[in-house]
Write a protein that holds these residues in place. Structure first.
Motif, PDB file in Angstrom:
ATOM      1  N   GLN A  44       0.834  -1.190   0.000  1.00 36.26           N
ATOM      2  CA  GLN A  44       0.000   0.000   0.000  1.00 36.26           C
ATOM      3  C   GLN A  44       0.877   1.251   0.000  1.00 36.26           C
ATOM      4  O   GLN A  44       1.934   1.273   0.626  1.00 36.26           O
ATOM      5  N   PHE A  45       0.436   2.272  -0.708  1.00 33.88           N
ATOM      6  CA  PHE A  45       1.159   3.538  -0.754  1.00 33.88           C
ATOM      7  C   PHE A  45       0.236   4.628  -0.207  1.00 33.88           C
ATOM      8  O   PHE A  45      -0.847   4.870  -0.760  1.00 33.88           O
ATOM      9  N   SER A  46       0.686   5.278   0.859  1.00 30.68           N
ATOM     10  CA  SER A  46      -0.164   6.284   1.503  1.00 30.68           C
ATOM     11  C   SER A  46      -0.358   7.529   0.649  1.00 30.68           C
ATOM     12  O   SER A  46      -1.294   8.296   0.857  1.00 30.68           O
ATOM     13  N   ASP A  47       0.531   7.736  -0.337  1.00 29.25           N
ATOM     14  CA  ASP A  47       0.438   8.940  -1.160  1.00 29.25           C
ATOM     15  C   ASP A  47      -0.348   8.714  -2.447  1.00 29.25           C
ATOM     16  O   ASP A  47      -0.323   9.540  -3.352  1.00 29.25           O
ATOM     17  N   SER A  49      -4.226   7.478  -4.229  1.00 30.03           N
ATOM     18  CA  SER A  49      -5.627   7.073  -4.103  1.00 30.03           C
ATOM     19  C   SER A  49      -5.949   6.130  -5.244  1.00 30.03           C
ATOM     20  O   SER A  49      -5.510   6.337  -6.383  1.00 30.03           O
ATOM     21  N   THR A  72      -1.890  11.648  -4.531  1.00 30.11           N
ATOM     22  CA  THR A  72      -2.768  12.557  -3.785  1.00 30.11           C
ATOM     23  C   THR A  72      -2.202  13.961  -3.658  1.00 30.11           C
ATOM     24  O   THR A  72      -2.951  14.910  -3.456  1.00 30.11           O
ATOM     25  N   SER A  73      -0.887  14.126  -3.806  1.00 31.90           N
ATOM     26  CA  SER A  73      -0.285  15.441  -3.578  1.00 31.90           C
ATOM     27  C   SER A  73      -0.078  16.248  -4.854  1.00 31.90           C
ATOM     28  O   SER A  73       0.450  17.361  -4.795  1.00 31.90           O
ATOM     29  N   THR A 100       1.374   0.470  -9.252  1.00 37.35           N
ATOM     30  CA  THR A 100       1.360   1.309  -8.048  1.00 37.35           C
ATOM     31  C   THR A 100       2.738   1.872  -7.759  1.00 37.35           C
ATOM     32  O   THR A 100       2.875   3.032  -7.355  1.00 37.35           O
ATOM     33  N   SER A 104       3.681   5.932  -7.749  1.00 40.61           N
ATOM     34  CA  SER A 104       4.288   6.502  -6.555  1.00 40.61           C
ATOM     35  C   SER A 104       5.631   7.156  -6.876  1.00 40.61           C
ATOM     36  O   SER A 104       5.974   8.194  -6.320  1.00 40.61           O
TER      37      SER A 104
END
Length: 326
Positions: A44-47, A49, A72-73, A100, A104
């Motif tokens: 999983q990558f927190s940055d 969606s 997301t940023s 993914t 990222s």
């Protein structure tokens, strides 16, 4: 004869842990089930969606499931990679860790296509699913925050074959512009199954000639190597490559697809298509499953650099054209 002595030492040990599998209709169900279970444990990558969409499929066919990956940023409009997963045309899903990690790393958008699989859905079902995804992506670019002038198509293995077929289809139908082909060991030519003198040092590991024949037979609905195979099924069959987008290809020197990929690259360059090719010594098909090997890290750097450069170049070109016209 074995080619084990040619395998990069960092890639060799894992081969002892991979059971030999003969692809049949029965074992395919088991392999799909195991791969499906593994896809639930993706990093999983927190940055990022990730959103799931069911989009209109080809006429008379079911909706196509796609996964939209967005950093997301970042603010749009973003360049986007339309990604087709690997799996020999017979397995795999849109849940692909390759895409993914790419999103990222370079902060682009990506759409991963859950195209229908053979043999249940032979050609042209899978490629038409991918074309439906391209149409949806292009027509919904504004709401997705995507730049419709910076769409790349890409994939690994069979997904790379579908990416090339999609680029041919997009060129020939003339509806949606593409700016790049991003190909990781693409599966392009059914005739590799029927060579009288196959390469003596490729295809021993992971994806073998026997698996290749099963995959192509499943997609084509007939034995590979015939005279009536569509270039939108086996894109190495295309007679003309002029007008295709700039292309990146990488492949291992022990990969069954080595010669068909090099031949495609040669023909692209003869057709005036900007083309970058990398061959990695000691590397078999799927060697990226050994992420810490130096050759794997080199391949990852090369492909990320090429995709980022293509997106940056197209953005500068777009800005220059806007300045010129204003």
């Amino acid at each position: 004869m074995t080619t084990r002595h040619l395998v990069d030492p960092e890639l060799a040990a894992i081969l002892d842990q991979i059971p030999a599998q003969i692809l049949t209709a029965e074992t395919l169900r088991q392999i799909r089930a195991m791969r499906s279970q593994a896809s639930t444990n993706l990093p999983q990558f927190s940055d990022l969606s990730v959103s799931e969409h069911f989009i209109p499929g080809p006429e008379g066919a079911p909706d196509v499931r796609v996964l939209v990956h967005l950093p997301t940023s970042e603010q749009g409009p973003l360049p986007v990679l339309l990604w087709m997963h690997g799996g020999g045309y017979i397995m795999g899903s849109a849940e692909d860790p390759t895409i993914t990690s790419i999103v990222s790393a370079i902060r682009c958008a990506a759409v991963s296509v859950d195209y229908r699989l053979a043999p249940e859905t032979p050609h042209p079902g899978p490629i038409e699913d991918c074309y439906a995804a391209l149409k949806w992506l292009f027509t919904h670019a504004d709401e997705l925050g995507i730049d419709p002038n910076r769409i790349a198509v890409g994939g690994s293995s069979a997904g790379g074959g579908l990416a090339v077929a999609l680029a041919l289809l997009a060129r020939d139908r003339g509806e949606f512009p593409l700016m790049f082909q991003f190909l990781i060991a693409p599966m392009l030519d059914d005739r590799t199954c029927t060579l009288a003198q196959p390469h003596p040092y490729t295809g021993e590991f992971i994806w073998t000639p026997e698996a290749n024949r099963f995959g192509w037979t499943s997609l084509l609905g007939q034995e590979p190597g015939g005279s009536d195979v569509s270039p939108y099924a086996a894109p190495a069959r295309a007679e003309h490559l002029e007008g295709l987008p700039a292309t990146f290809i990488n492949v291992g020197a022990l990969d069954l697809f080595l010669e068909e990929d090099l031949e495609y690259a040669r023909r692209l360059m003869r057709a005036g298509v900007p083309t970058e090719v990398h061959v990695y010594p000691g590397a078999y098909h799927g060697f990226r499953m050994v992420p810490n090997a130096q050759v794997t890290q080199a391949a990852a750097r090369d492909q990320l650099t090429a995709l980022k450069r293509a997106f940056d170049l197209s953005h500068r070109t777009e800005q220059h054209q806007q300045t010129y016209h204003s």
